[in-house]
Scaffold this motif. Structure first.
Motif, short mmCIF file in Angstrom:
data_model
loop_
_atom_site.label_atom_id
_atom_site.label_comp_id
_atom_site.label_asym_id
_atom_site.label_seq_id
_atom_site.Cartn_x
_atom_site.Cartn_y
_atom_site.Cartn_z
N ILE A 93 -5.86 9.96 4.39
CA ILE A 93 -6.14 8.40 3.97
C ILE A 93 -5.05 8.01 3.32
O ILE A 93 -4.89 6.81 2.90
CB ILE A 93 -7.41 8.41 3.00
CG1 ILE A 93 -7.08 9.31 1.51
CG2 ILE A 93 -8.76 9.10 3.64
CD1 ILE A 93 -8.16 9.45 0.67
N TRP A 94 -3.98 8.76 2.73
CA TRP A 94 -2.70 8.32 2.08
C TRP A 94 -1.73 8.20 3.30
O TRP A 94 -1.08 6.98 2.93
CB TRP A 94 -2.37 9.24 1.21
CG TRP A 94 -3.20 9.50 0.10
CD1 TRP A 94 -4.23 10.53 -0.11
CD2 TRP A 94 -3.14 8.55 -1.34
NE1 TRP A 94 -4.69 10.42 -1.27
CE2 TRP A 94 -4.40 9.32 -2.01
CE3 TRP A 94 -2.49 7.62 -1.60
CZ2 TRP A 94 -4.67 8.83 -3.25
CZ3 TRP A 94 -2.91 7.23 -2.99
CH2 TRP A 94 -4.01 7.82 -3.56
N TYR A 95 -1.65 8.85 4.43
CA TYR A 95 -0.77 8.52 5.62
C TYR A 95 -1.44 8.26 6.46
O TYR A 95 -1.75 9.47 7.44
CB TYR A 95 0.30 9.68 5.50
CG TYR A 95 1.01 10.26 4.16
CD1 TYR A 95 1.91 9.16 3.73
CD2 TYR A 95 0.78 11.11 3.61
CE1 TYR A 95 2.88 9.54 2.42
CE2 TYR A 95 1.57 11.62 2.34
CZ TYR A 95 2.46 11.01 1.92
OH TYR A 95 3.27 11.10 0.74
N PRO A 96 -1.60 7.20 7.04
CA PRO A 96 -2.15 6.70 8.22
C PRO A 96 -1.77 7.35 9.45
O PRO A 96 -2.44 7.61 10.43
CB PRO A 96 -2.06 5.10 8.39
CG PRO A 96 -2.18 4.73 6.90
CD PRO A 96 -1.16 5.86 6.49
N SER A 97 -0.68 7.69 9.56
CA SER A 97 0.17 8.23 10.65
C SER A 97 -0.01 9.85 10.80
O SER A 97 0.29 10.38 11.96
CB SER A 97 1.55 7.81 10.92
OG SER A 97 2.21 8.47 9.97
N GLY A 137 5.24 10.88 6.63
CA GLY A 137 3.88 9.85 6.38
C GLY A 137 4.55 8.81 5.77
O GLY A 137 4.17 7.41 6.20
N ALA A 138 5.51 8.87 4.77
CA ALA A 138 5.99 7.56 4.28
C ALA A 138 6.74 6.76 5.22
O ALA A 138 6.89 5.58 5.10
CB ALA A 138 7.07 8.06 3.03
N ALA A 139 7.29 7.41 6.03
CA ALA A 139 8.16 6.81 7.41
C ALA A 139 7.31 5.86 8.41
O ALA A 139 7.58 5.33 9.17
CB ALA A 139 9.16 7.55 7.96
N GLY A 140 5.90 6.52 8.27
CA GLY A 140 5.13 6.08 9.42
C GLY A 140 5.18 6.89 10.93
O GLY A 140 4.81 6.33 11.93
N THR A 141 5.88 7.95 10.63
CA THR A 141 6.07 8.82 11.88
C THR A 141 4.68 9.40 12.13
O THR A 141 4.10 9.98 11.30
CB THR A 141 7.13 9.61 11.65
OG1 THR A 141 8.39 8.92 11.63
CG2 THR A 141 7.33 10.73 13.17
#
Length: 618
Positions: A583-587, A557-561
């Protein structure tokens, strides 16, 4: 005829074994023949307190006033009685008198340290305890220092000192319990078990030991055993709020939250301490997965104008903070945290401060990973650290075990506070703000919730993983799973993926890799990891990542994967989702098990969601 010394020894043995009625009889028999015997009077007062008879203890101390005035032990007991009866001023006077007579009296020192710690005077506590430690290797002093470090999140030094205290007194119940509690906090539940069991066997009616053992049993998957122990705690202490909270937590994991809450309701209603009962009921609703009920119950307490002790208010704010996050009502979080942030920055409640001045204060501030923040929660909040202060140069203070993770997220100035050299955390910055409280900083300064990906990776590492995977068909599907039987193991996860096109890539690098045995066709990337940098780069190369709550899904999630998080029915606050999207990690999409550990019920949804187009390569 039994000698006084024989009776005293027998009385002490009975008291140590928890047979307080027998101890009382023997101590009284000594006082019958030797009314001035200080040891017998002290033992009798302690036995009365252990039996919950505060009035009898007070009467004994009043009767022996002529003896207690010059005896540090009796003065300390009198101070304990004063605290139990609510007379804190008198208790302070008595313990100070005891220390004036004997500055190194163990029980007086420990009681004084507890009072100082409750007032936030941590460094004074440390100095006081270490002065006594320099003169004696008393296990109680070692345990006292260990407990101080433990309460402030310094788990490394705490464990070393607690184990030293345990080695000096291997069967001491408090020493065993402390080692067990620290190991539990470190997540080493299997290693904690024998220590907690020893503490329980030595003092089977001790509520704290019962709760520790029950919680640890639940963490290791022994839910039926955990419920049995929690029920025993309630049978012994039917009005004890911590016992009920422990039981409700366990029964929620068993899918029995509604019944547990129904049983607890009349106990809470009849409780003498109304505020404590409301807070406990609010916590119980959150444990049962009902944060809206927690808010409904606790918000009137916050806004009702009723004065609350600082510790009670802090507990209230913590409960509401978790409930707001769990329900996705993030707009309610800043108001309850802003006061804490202001205090940390030296800003009074009445003082107004503009954003430019606030930024200036934050530029001189360290971010502290507070003890209540676990590794995964830190990963969620880390997005705000750099924007709130001075970017990647912001000093971050926390346990040494998180240094590599902080470095992975780009923070180069990490100060470990749990090593023997630096556990005092005396550094050059002027202020420190807990990372858990960063939502109390205005969004215009800390940044919004939907930030850009914030897990960096080196181009050379990205290139290495692209080359390693280029010969395998896409999509490249990263998978993770839990090592322990209480979580999601590899086998049930694979049942959802047999017909999924592409290549499965294992992202596990620890002992969980053993579950790969017998499964061909899965690329074991974890065996090639040199450090967490490899994980970060691999996750940014993969097309999608699937697995339970854990470091891998948070890093994805932090990487946007793109990812699919499979979470428990009652999930931590950071997996709140709207329309299935974190809601915290859009991916990251979130699938929640309908009941605890019923993973099989969600596996068809996993396969369908992957096939329906989570990646552009399907």
């Amino acid at each position: 005829m039994l000698l006084v010394d024989d009776r005293l020894k027998a009385a002490r043995d009975h008291a140590a074994a928890g047979r307080h009625d027998n101890a009382v009889l023997l101590f009284e028999s000594v006082l019958d023949v030797a009314p001035g015997n200080v040891e017998a009077l002290s033992g009798l007062v302690e036995a009365r307190l252990a039996g919950g008879d505060l009035e009898a203890a007070q009467a004994l101390l009043l009767k022996g006033a002529s003896l207690s005035g010059q005896d540090p032990g009796l003065l300390t007991l009198a101070a304990k009685v004063g605290l139990l009866s609510g007379d804190e001023t008198e208790a302070e006077r008595l313990v100070d008198h005891a220390l004036a007579l004997d500055p190194f009296h163990i029980q007086a020192v420990l009681l004084k340290s507890e009072r100082l710690a409750s007032q936030g005077r941590v460094f004074e506590v440390e100095d006081l305890l270490n002065k006594v430690r320099a003169r004696t290797q008393d296990p109680q002093i070692l345990a006292g220092i260990a407990n101080l470090y433990f309460k402030h999140g310094l788990f490394g030094p705490a464990l070393l000192l607690a184990q030293e205290a345990h080695d000096l007194s291997p069967l001491d119940a408090p020493a065993n319990a402390l080692v067990g509690r620290i190991l539990t906090a470190l997540g080493d539940h299997a290693k904690a078990t024998p220590f907690l069991e020893t503490a329980h066997l030595q003092d089977p009616s001790n509520l704290e030991h019962l709760i520790g053992l029950a919680d640890n049993s639940a963490a290791t998957g022994l839910l039926s055993e955990a419920r049995r122990i929690a029920n025993r705690a309630i049978a012994l202490y039917p009005t004890a709020m911590p016992a009920w909270l422990c039981q409700i937590s366990i029964r929620a994991k068993l899918g029995e939250a509604a019944d547990a809450l129904k049983e607890f309701a009349p106990v809470a209603k009849a409780a003498e301490n109304r505020v404590d009962a409301i807070l406990t009921l609010g916590a119980a609703y959150r444990l049962a997965g009902q944060p809206a009920k927690t808010m409904q119950l606790l918000e009137p307490l916050l806004n009702g104008g009723e004065p609350l002790e600082p510790a009670v208010r802090a507990r209230l704010v913590n409960l509401l903070h978790d409930a707001y996050l769990s329900a996705g009502e993030l707009e309610k979080v800043p108001p309850i945290l802003s006061e804490t942030v202001g205090t940390c920055l030296g800003i009074s409640v009445a003082e107004s401060i503009d954003h430019e001045t606030l930024r200036d204060r934050l530029d001189k501030t360290a971010m502290v990973i507070d003890p209540g923040l676990n590794t995964l929660e830190f990963m969620v909040m880390a997005r705000f650290i750099g924007k709130t202060a001075r970017g990647f140069d912001t000093p971050v203070v926390g346990p040494s075990g998180l240094a590599q993770l902080a470095g992975l997220l780009g923070y180069r100035n990490y100060l470990a506070n749990d090593t023997s050299e630096e556990h005092g955390a005396k550094t050059a910055f002027s202020h420190a703000v807990p990372v858990s409280r960063l939502l109390g900083v205005p969004a215009v300064i800390r940044g919004g919730l939907h930030s850009e990906p914030y897990l960096p990776a080196l181009e050379q590492d990205l290139h290495k993983w692209r080359r390693a995977l280029e010969e395998f068909p896409r999509p490249w599907i990263g998978i993770s799973w839990n090592e322990t039987p209480t979580g999601l193991a590899l086998d049930p996860l694979l049942k959802a993926l047999p017909t999924t096109p592409g290549t499965l890539v294992s992202t596990i690098w620890d002992q969980g890799r053993s579950q790969l045995q017998g499964h061909s066709g899965i690329i074991d990337a974890g065996k090639h990891f040199q450090n967490l940098d490899d994980l970060a780069a691999l996750l940014q190369v993969l097309d999608v990542v699937v697995g339970p709550d854990g470091l891998v899904l948070h890093a994805a999630g932090a990487a946007g994967t793109p990812g699919l998080a499979l979470v428990e029915h009652i999930a931590p606050w950071y997996w709140h989702a709207e329309d299935g999207k974190s809601i915290w990690y859009p991916s990251i999409d979130v699938i929640r098990a309908p009941r605890t550990e019923h993973w099989s019920l969600v596996m068809p949804m996993v396969a369908q969601q992957i096939k329906s187009g989570m990646t552009p390569h399907l």
